[in-house]
Design an enzyme around this catalytic site. Structure first.
Site, PDB file in Angstrom:
ATOM      1  N   ASP A 149       0.860  -1.182   0.000  1.00  0.00           N
ATOM      2  CA  ASP A 149       0.000   0.000   0.000  1.00  0.00           C
ATOM      3  C   ASP A 149       0.901   1.237   0.000  1.00  0.00           C
ATOM      4  O   ASP A 149       1.488   1.589   1.027  1.00  0.00           O
ATOM      5  CB  ASP A 149      -0.906   0.012   1.236  1.00  0.00           C
ATOM      6  CG  ASP A 149      -1.993  -1.050   1.172  1.00  0.00           C
ATOM      7  OD1 ASP A 149      -1.721  -2.153   0.665  1.00  0.00           O
ATOM      8  OD2 ASP A 149      -3.111  -0.791   1.663  1.00  0.00           O
TER       9      ASP A 149
ATOM     10  N   LYS B 216      -6.910   3.351  -3.444  1.00  0.00           N
ATOM     11  CA  LYS B 216      -7.359   3.408  -2.052  1.00  0.00           C
ATOM     12  C   LYS B 216      -7.589   4.860  -1.667  1.00  0.00           C
ATOM     13  O   LYS B 216      -6.817   5.743  -2.038  1.00  0.00           O
ATOM     14  CB  LYS B 216      -6.286   2.749  -1.179  1.00  0.00           C
ATOM     15  CG  LYS B 216      -6.523   2.762   0.313  1.00  0.00           C
ATOM     16  CD  LYS B 216      -5.372   2.019   1.013  1.00  0.00           C
ATOM     17  CE  LYS B 216      -5.436   2.156   2.519  1.00  0.00           C
ATOM     18  NZ  LYS B 216      -4.295   1.470   3.189  1.00  0.00           N
TER      19      LYS B 216
ATOM     20  N   LYS C  34     -10.408   0.314  -2.525  1.00  0.00           N
ATOM     21  CA  LYS C  34     -10.270   0.140  -1.077  1.00  0.00           C
ATOM     22  C   LYS C  34     -10.538   1.451  -0.358  1.00  0.00           C
ATOM     23  O   LYS C  34      -9.701   2.343  -0.355  1.00  0.00           O
ATOM     24  CB  LYS C  34      -8.872  -0.384  -0.734  1.00  0.00           C
ATOM     25  CG  LYS C  34      -8.650  -0.577   0.776  1.00  0.00           C
ATOM     26  CD  LYS C  34      -7.256  -1.124   1.069  1.00  0.00           C
ATOM     27  CE  LYS C  34      -6.994  -1.168   2.562  1.00  0.00           C
ATOM     28  NZ  LYS C  34      -5.643  -1.702   2.893  1.00  0.00           N
TER      29      LYS C  34
END
Length: 318
Positions: A155, A218, A254
């Site tokens: 991430d 995300k 996400k």
């Protein structure tokens, strides 16, 4: 997870011409927030599904190997066994989608999951999380070290400066380098939407991230003042849909930050289902980044099964 998105090279000049209809996005967000949630056994079923989308996360300065071990055990056994038996779901192999930790804790997580016989992915934040204000060389090395330690999902945070100053080619080039450093690991790109200034910038950054090879986009680090919101999500989901229509490639979504209640999780599942369809309602294409959400979902499952709310000592800590 599916095969990695290799990205593609193309003309980026059109990015600067994009404009998002802000009032229309807000109207759509209001529709989601006004909707009544499902109840009873339908709610229980959707909550169990929500569990399988959670990236169970600990990103605290006081993280130790002990609380990472506890996190991994909870990821393997997210809902109490007797509650699952009451719902006839004890043999379905319900786990969270992944665990997410700092790079220094990746080895602890890999070891802990192996000890409990769980093969879910270990995700690591990287690239100077949460601010991304470190040298590019350092950020790339952080990715490589996390992958070497066993992380299969990375991430990353982008440089918000590049978005705010409209340097789209530079942002593309930076994320391409992140993609290369990840190797076979999946790249989840955190846009930090609360710091991008506008919904138009959110769309542009989403599209650049996908073109550069992100497997997921995300919303947030969870450390910003404003994290996952429905207006931002709508813009990102429609960027994902546009990217799919243009390229045939499916990119995951996400939301993260501020998603704490079971009711919240149901609204997010509903939004993804309506905007992208059932194809995206699987862990390969949808995740929820959360640290406390699972506790509330388990409390709601407990209430559904027993007819009463759990006392603090009734449920194991995550």
């Amino acid at each position: 997870m599916s095969v990695v998105n290799t990205g593609f090279v193309g003309d980026l000049s059109w990015i600067s011409k994009i404009q998002v209809n802000h009032p229309a996005v807000l109207r759509r967000a209001g529709q989601i927030q006004a909707r009544r949630p499902v109840k009873k056994e339908w709610q229980a079923a959707w909550l169990l599904k929500a569990v399988t989308f959670i990236d169970l996360t600990t990103l605290s300065g006081d993280d130790t190997s002990c609380n990472v071990q506890r996190l991994c055990y909870k990821a393997k056994y997210p809902i109490r066994e007797d509650l699952l038996k009451a719902l006839n779901m004890h043999d379905k192999g319900i786990t969270t989608a992944a665990v997410c930790v700092y790079p220094a804790r990746v080895c602890d997580a890999v070891k802990a999951l192996k000890a409990v016989g769980c093969d879910i992915p270990v995700a690591s934040v990287a690239t100077g999380f949460p601010a991304g204000q470190t040298h590019l060389k350092t950020r790339l090395e952080e990715i490589r070290l996390a992958v070497e330690d066993g992380a299969t999902e990375i991430d990353v945070v982008i440089s918000r400066t590049l978005v705010l100053t409209g340097q789209w080619e530079a942002l593309y080039g930076e994320i391409r380098q992140f993609r290369k450093a990840c190797g076979e690991a999946h790249l989840k790109t955190i846009l930090a939407t609360g710091e991008l200034g506008s919904l138009t910038n959110v769309y542009k950054a989403s599209m650049i991230a996908m073109m550069a090879g992100s497997d997921f986009i995300k919303t947030s680090t969870g450390k910003e003042t404003v994290n996952a919101t429905f207006p931002v999500a709508i813009v990102m989901l429609r960027a994902i849909r546009d990217f799919f229509w243009k390229t045939g490639n499916k990119v995951g979504f996400k939301p993260a930050g501020g998603i704490r209640s079971a009711k919240d999780s149901l609204a997010w599942l509903s939004l993804v289902k309506e905007e992208l369809g059932d194809e995206w309602l699987k862990p390969e294409l949808f995740r929820i980044g959360a640290s406390t959400l699972l506790s509330d979902i388990e409390r709601q499952i407990y209430h559904h099964v027993t007819g009463r709310y759990a006392a603090y000592h009734d449920l194991p800590m995550s």
